[in-house]
Design an enzyme around this catalytic site. Structure first.
Site, PDB file in Angstrom:
ATOM      1  N   LYS A 292     -41.560  15.036  36.708  1.00 45.27           N
ATOM      2  CA  LYS A 292     -40.576  14.788  37.760  1.00 45.27           C
ATOM      3  C   LYS A 292     -41.154  15.146  39.148  1.00 45.27           C
ATOM      4  CE  LYS A 292     -37.057  13.280  35.285  1.00 45.27           C
ATOM      5  NZ  LYS A 292     -35.869  14.053  34.921  1.00 45.27           N
ATOM      6  N   ARG A 326     -37.447  16.590  26.570  1.00 41.45           N
ATOM      7  CA  ARG A 326     -37.792  15.175  26.727  1.00 41.45           C
ATOM      8  C   ARG A 326     -39.116  15.102  27.483  1.00 41.45           C
ATOM      9  NH1 ARG A 326     -36.923  10.813  30.307  1.00 41.45           N
ATOM     10  NH2 ARG A 326     -36.381   8.842  29.260  1.00 41.45           N
TER      11      ARG A 326
END
Length: 348
Positions: A292, A326
């Protein structure tokens, strides 16, 4: 709908923030202080006596037990996944424009091969998505999304025993994916689309409820929170309870704080740091921090250069209570969180 309760247990004192419209007058009469919609209830003899034999007392006891107990298993159409160890959800984007691997697996054969490769690397779940939800991403129509993901889901479901998840906001896509073998609906919108909750409840599949303000197109425009953890928890509680009121079972629910979705870099760090507080919600916690942008900001690195930062975030999330991670880098993540799980405090 069960009341929202948030216990705080510390050497400095034990109390809970509670929100329950049906008990508001009673709590005021008993002298409990109200602030920003929540009442502060001290968890001492007088505080517990004030809640005696109420739904609020039971909700509080359940929340406190969830903070210290092992996570209950996920049950999807009779298939059970326990959390005796943390689970890895492998990311499989069948898209041209996802922030990290967009275009790499748009070809169905390549996507299927990558899914099977992640199974070999230790993935417990393969999360197949056909629409990018990165900031400022463009909406994809249901037909296009189905054309991308359904052949991949069908092939993977026929080739492996791991759970297949469909990453979609659209009930029509989710329903077709379930027909092809998907057992988890991973919805970044938190089951907000009309018909999604009803479909999940009626099919019996598991669902990931994620927190996100607005839509991916504009989610980074409003990043002001009084307390990001409290707001995320309140939202996840509300969506979970609404789903349960529609007939879903508790075991179908997985909760995701939405790292990177409508949060600043500091807010993402706060959510991971304080993840243990979310265990009071009573459902497995999924964290998706892999590659991210907040990691990129801290490391001054591009998406493909964020492995070490992603592993650090996954490790801390696991120590702090995450049940599912994840990840794009399945093999490395699986090894890292195995050690992290061995180091986290005992829950019982």
């Amino acid at each position: 709908m069960r009341p929202f309760v948030r216990p705080f247990i510390s050497p400095q004192g034990n109390y809970a923030l509670v929100e329950d419209d049906s008990m508001a007058d009673h709590l005021r009469t008993m002298g409990f202080r109200q602030e920003a919609g929540s009442f502060r209830v001290e968890l001492d003899e007088s505080g517990m006596e004030a809640l005696r034999n109420t739904a609020l007392q039971q909700a509080l006891l359940d929340a406190m037990e969830s903070m210290t107990s092992e996570t209950a298993p996920t049950i999807s159409n009779g298939l059970v996944m326990d959390y005796s160890r943390p689970r890895v959800m492998g990311v499989l984007n069948v898209t041209p424009d996802s922030f990290s691997d967009g275009g790499s697996y748009l070809n169905h054969r390549k996507a299927i091969d990558r899914g099977l490769e992640m199974v070999e690397q230790g993935a417990d779940i393969i999360d197949v998505g056909g629409e990018s939800t990165r900031p400022c991403s463009v909406y994809v129509d249901a037909r296009t999304e189905m054309d991308r993901v359904l052949p991949v889901i069908e092939a993977l479901a026929a080739s492996t025993d791991v759970l297949i998840s469909v990453d979609t906001r659209k009930p029509s896509v989710a329903e077709k994916a379930i027909d092809k073998g998907a057992l988890i609906v991973n919805d970044v919108s938190g089951l907000r689309e009309e018909g999604m909750m009803e479909m999940v409840a009626s099919t019996g599949v598991a669902a990931v409820i994620m927190h996100m303000r607005g839509t991916p197109e504009g989610m980074q425009e409003d990043l002001v929170y009084d307390d990001v953890v409290h707001e995320v928890m309140r939202y996840l509680h509300h969506q979970k309870e609404t789903l349960l009121d529609m007939g879903a079972k508790t075991g179908q629910v997985i909760l995701d704080p939405g790292i990177g979705f409508g949060k600043s870099a500091q807010q993402n760090l706060d959510l991971i740091r304080r993840l243990g507080e979310m265990r009071s919600l009573g459902s497995p916690i999924l964290v998706g921090a892999s590659r991210k942008s907040f990691i990129g900001r801290l490391l001054a690195s591009e998406a493909h250069e964020r492995l070490e930062g992603s592993l650090a975030a996954a490790t801390v999330a696991t120590v702090n209570g995450a049940d599912i991670i994840r990840a794009h880098d399945v093999s490395e993540t699986s090894k890292a969180i195995t050690i992290a799980a061995a180091l986290r405090p005992s829950r019982i």
